[in-house]
Design an enzyme around this catalytic site. Structure first.
Site, PDB file in Angstrom:
ATOM      1  CD  GLU A 154       3.302  16.100 -43.692  1.00 37.23           C
ATOM      2  OE1 GLU A 154       3.248  15.185 -42.853  1.00 37.23           O
ATOM      3  OE2 GLU A 154       3.369  17.271 -43.391  1.00 37.23           O
ATOM      4  CD  GLU A 178       7.166   2.752 -50.958  1.00 38.19           C
ATOM      5  OE1 GLU A 178       7.896   2.616 -51.951  1.00 38.19           O
ATOM      6  OE2 GLU A 178       7.328   3.671 -50.116  1.00 38.19           O
TER       7      GLU A 178
END
Length: 397
Positions: A376, A380
């Site tokens: 998901e 980052e």
């Protein structure tokens, strides 16, 4: 003090659901997880048990045969299931996302057709956005649906479908010719019915087989290859061409709370294993928990478990209240997944050489925790979402 990861303000119904699920996890999942995981066996008996408890319809509205519970209830249930075995939570995760998308974006006809059967677990959902050459750049999707009369013909390859073989419904994001300047507005979500299984399951749709993974075993993760697959225009989610990106992102947002809950569940289990082992293992004439180096590790691990749980609960409650929660969901997913990895590693270190043995549960958790750093949206990506939200709220004048 109370044990870790307790949630204040729950209703009697929520407490009863969680008590039932925890008992199920302790009796039906934890004792069998090691054997099933090592053999990469689909946990059919466990899935059947979840069907009987109504977990597949936990958040589906009562008018469609579900229990009508909140995202918070669902997240706390997932936390417990992942504490037992993360792969089992994966069985219901993508199903939950697809049910959420249909509930919030589907036509009334689509809701009446799919949701009652999804609540029973008779229809099980898979979520397909990724592709072999596609990472976080969703606009670069290559799988295309071309209109042919009242139908569409889909060609392309999708990747990383959880429940790809065991599901019979796929929420599929593809490119359509909408003529929009922004790439995201040329993406459409189709509801693809298919039989369960592998191989060419429908004319033009092939599910090649299970991908061999480091962890997250038992649950099937697959590719999906579309070659001239024909589908009716009535299968467009919400009858909204070009609306697929927004629909999918709504699903991913609630999915981030789900992944946060799974990370909390694994971290809780890793902590439980560590604190139990530290009190039974002795060195230099006393339990290793009485050595300051180990005691401090346990203190840090417990604090991280509690912090991750609180952020997950906060994000779920914001969503349930109807408020915007993209930043909070990103924060919860970022913190919970990173802390899960750290807590699991510390538990592994506390186990010493035994942690490297497949006989010990922590070895499995060490292979499962890294997946949550990616699922998901990577850390980052979460930082990108969080920073944009913060800059929006703290914009300089």
């Amino acid at each position: 003090m109370a044990r870790l990861a307790q949630t204040a303000g729950l209703t009697d119904v929520q407490q009863e659901i969680l008590s039932t699920v925890k008992s199920f996890v302790d009796k039906e999942i934890i004792p069998h997880a090691q054997e099933l995981e090592h053999s990469d066996t689909y946990p059919q008996d466990i899935v059947d048990g979840m069907k009987e408890m109504g977990l597949f319809g936990l958040t589906i509205a009562e008018e469609y045969g579900g229990l009508g519970e909140s995202l918070l209830t669902y997240a706390l249930v997932v936390e417990q299931i992942a504490r037992g075995w993360m792969s089992v939570s994966g069985v219901i995760n993508t199903h939950f996302i697809v049910a959420h998308m249909i509930s919030h974006h589907g036509t009334e006809e689509q809701k009446k057709h799919y949701l009652p059967k999804m609540a029973e677990g008779a229809i099980r959902g898979a979520f397909s956005m990724s592709e072999p050459d596609l990472g976080s750049d969703v606009a670069a999707i290559k799988t295309r649906a071309k209109q042919d009369g009242d139908d569409f013909v889909i060609d392309g390859a999708k990747m990383w479908l959880t429940n790809g073989g065991s599901s019979n419904l796929i929420a599929l994001l593809v490119k359509t010719d909408e003529g929009a300047e922004k790439p995201y507005q040329n993406l459409t979500c189709f509801l693809v019915d298919k039989p369960e299984g592998f191989g060419e399951v429908s004319p033009g749709l092939t599910i090649p087989g299970k991908l061999d993974k480091m962890g997250y075993k038992g649950v099937d993760t697959t590719e999906a290859v579309f070659d001239g697959f024909r589908i009716g225009g009535g299968q467009i989610l919400g009858d909204k061409r070009g609306g697929g990106f927004a629909q999918m992102m709504d699903g991913v947002e609630v999915g981030r709370v789900n992944v946060s809950a799974r990370a909390c569940g694994i971290a809780i289990r890793a902590f439980e294993l560590a604190i139990d082992y530290a009190q039974s293992r002795q060195t230099f004439g006393k339990p290793i928990a009485q050595h300051q180096a180990i005691a401090f590790k346990l203190a840090e691990m417990g604090t991280k478990v509690e912090a991750a749980h609180l952020m997950m609960v906060n994000a779920a409650r914001l969503k349930d209240s109807g408020e915007r929660f993209d930043v909070e969901a990103g924060m919860a997913k970022l913190l919970a997944s990173e802390f899960c990895s750290e807590v699991t590693q510390e538990s592994f270190r506390i186990h010493g050489g035994y942690g490297f043995s497949k006989e010990y549960e922590i070895e499995r958790l060490m292979r499962e925790a890294p997946f949550l750093l990616i699922g998901e949206g990577t850390s980052e990506i979460q930082k990108t979402i969080i920073s944009r939200g913060l800059l929006r709220e703290y914009r300089s004048r």
